[in-house]
Design an enzyme around this catalytic site. Structure first.
Site, short mmCIF file in Angstrom:
data_model
loop_
_atom_site.label_atom_id
_atom_site.label_comp_id
_atom_site.label_asym_id
_atom_site.label_seq_id
_atom_site.Cartn_x
_atom_site.Cartn_y
_atom_site.Cartn_z
N GLY A 43 0.93 -1.36 -0.14
CA GLY A 43 0.09 -0.02 -0.07
C GLY A 43 0.81 1.35 0.36
N SER A 110 6.44 -4.27 -2.36
CA SER A 110 6.07 -3.30 -2.57
C SER A 110 6.07 -2.28 -1.87
CB SER A 110 4.76 -3.55 -3.60
OG SER A 110 3.66 -2.37 -3.72
N TRP A 111 4.76 -1.97 -1.10
CA TRP A 111 5.43 -1.14 -0.22
C TRP A 111 5.86 -1.73 0.87
CZ3 TRP A 111 6.37 3.78 2.58
CH2 TRP A 111 6.32 3.95 4.08
N ASP A 266 6.48 -5.34 -14.24
CA ASP A 266 5.65 -4.65 -13.21
C ASP A 266 5.72 -2.98 -13.86
OD1 ASP A 266 5.22 -3.14 -10.88
OD2 ASP A 266 6.60 -4.73 -9.06
N HIS A 294 3.29 -6.83 -11.01
CA HIS A 294 3.84 -6.44 -9.50
C HIS A 294 3.65 -7.15 -8.48
CE1 HIS A 294 4.70 -3.75 -6.35
NE2 HIS A 294 3.01 -3.89 -6.78
N1 STX Z 1 1.61 0.95 -3.85
C1 STX Z 1 2.13 -0.37 -3.92
C2 STX Z 1 1.62 -1.73 -2.89
O1 STX Z 1 2.82 -1.59 -2.28
C3 STX Z 1 1.72 1.83 -5.12
C4 STX Z 1 0.64 -2.31 -3.14
N2 STX Z 1 -0.15 -2.07 -4.30
N3 STX Z 1 -0.88 -3.27 -4.30
C5 STX Z 1 -1.07 -3.41 -3.18
O2 STX Z 1 0.47 -3.00 -1.83
C6 STX Z 1 -1.44 -4.89 -1.71
C7 STX Z 1 -2.00 -5.65 -2.96
C8 STX Z 1 -0.78 -5.14 -0.86
C9 STX Z 1 -3.32 -3.72 -1.59
#
Ligand code: STX
Length: 315
Positions: A43, A110-111, A266, A294
């Site tokens: 997130g 990701s985050w 990604d 991603h």
């Molecule tokens: N946000 C990227 C990220 O952390 C820019 C992210 N993208 N999708 C998710 O996290 C989840 C599937 C964990 C909700």
């Protein structure tokens, strides 16, 4: 290709009060005597769905998952006050102490990779290993690519839906325009923006689109926390200073065993960031999945992550 471990229930769960305002939900699953590993979700604002447990051998790992401030089962929901990267880093330490864990492996995509880097660079002595996926270092070029111009060239159809809640004369700064709506006192305006913001990410997360993901991201409760918290972190540049601090501070964690798993296609967190991290940190194992985007549930990424957790469990 590695498949997920079977679904399981936590053997312990609870709430930890981390500030006057915030209480976070955590759980433990797998083997209470196993090797501790903490999962940092994405997130920010994504929370931890139960299937995340299935990336970890239940015999070998003591898996700790928690919902970061304002999301999942943590309270208050979608709260932006007292919600910064460094608050989350402190929460991770509070949770580690609460569970009497000396050191643990840190797993984040990701985050979650951003937060894993921030945490490990602040508390390297607490980290036995790092398993990172879909590298995101929250620099302006990464934010710009996904929310302003770049990803729009690859997903113009989904982009059309993302820009819909924003009037044409505000589209030169989508982040500011969204922030205004996501923090509006009018719940209807907030929700419309939150759904469009979240569905944009769900629509672009995989090489092959996933209808279920769009459904889940589009629900009011999920979308409100996810969109508000993401936009708040991004408008505040991740509370990082200078903006490339996570790349500049690699020396603090260079000695920690690490693996980086990155999907070639990604679009949310393009491989350039993983590549720059790899160049700055050649000691870390670098795995590029040639046919994935991603999402951690795409087959190649899933398999790479499970191979990594199995390998770390045995050393
Ligand atoms: N946000 C990227 C990220 O952390 C820019 C992210 N993208 N999708 C998710 O996290 C989840 C599937 C964990 C909700």
């Amino acid at each position: 290709m590695r498949e997920l471990y079977p679904p399981r229930e936590p053997y312990n769960s609870g709430y930890l009060k981390v500030s006057d305002l915030h209480t976070i939900h955590f759980e433990e699953s797998g083997n209470p005597q196993g090797k501790p590993i903490v999962l940092l979700h994405g997130g920010p604002g994504g929370g931890c769905p139960p299937f995340y447990r299935q990336y970890f051998d239940p015999e070998k790992w003591r898996l700790i998952m928690f919902d970061q401030r304002g999301c999942g089962q943590s309270k208050p929901h979608a709260e932006l006050q007292e919600n910064t990267t460094w608050d989350l880093v402190n929460d991770i330490e509070k949770l580690r102490e609460h569970l009497s864990i000396e050191q643990w492996v840190v797993f984040g995509g990701s985050w979650g990779s951003t937060l894993s880097l921030a945490y490990s660079q602040t508390h390297p002595d607490r980290c036995k290993g790092l398993i990172l996926r879909g590298i995101f270092m929250l620099r302006q070029k990464e934010i710009r690519w996904f929310y302003q111009e770049g990803a729009s060239y690859i997903f113009p159809d989904a982009w059309e839906e993302y820009v819909k809640p924003i009037p044409i004369n505000e589209r030169d700064d989508m982040l500011t325009a969204y922030y205004k709506r996501l923090t509006s006192p009018d719940a209807q305006i907030r929700l419309e923006a939150a759904r469009a913001w979240s569905i944009w990410e769900a629509s672009t997360s995989r090489l092959f689109p996933d209808f279920d993901l769009k459904q889940r991201f589009g629900t009011d409760v999920f979308a409100e926390a996810f969109a508000r918290i993401e936009c708040h972190y991004f408008i505040n540049k991740g509370f990082l200073e200078p903006e490339d601090q996570l790349l500049l501070n690699v020396d603090r964690i260079r000695h920690i065993p690490a693996v980086i798993v990155q999907g070639r296609y990604d679009v949310v967190c393009p491989m350039m960031s993983a590549w720059e991290l790899h160049r700055a940190w050649e000691e870390a194992e670098f795995i590029v999945v040639p046919d994935a985007g991603h999402s951690m549930s795409e087959p190649g990424i899933r398999s790479g992550l499970i191979e990594a957790t199995d390998k770390f469990a045995n050393c």
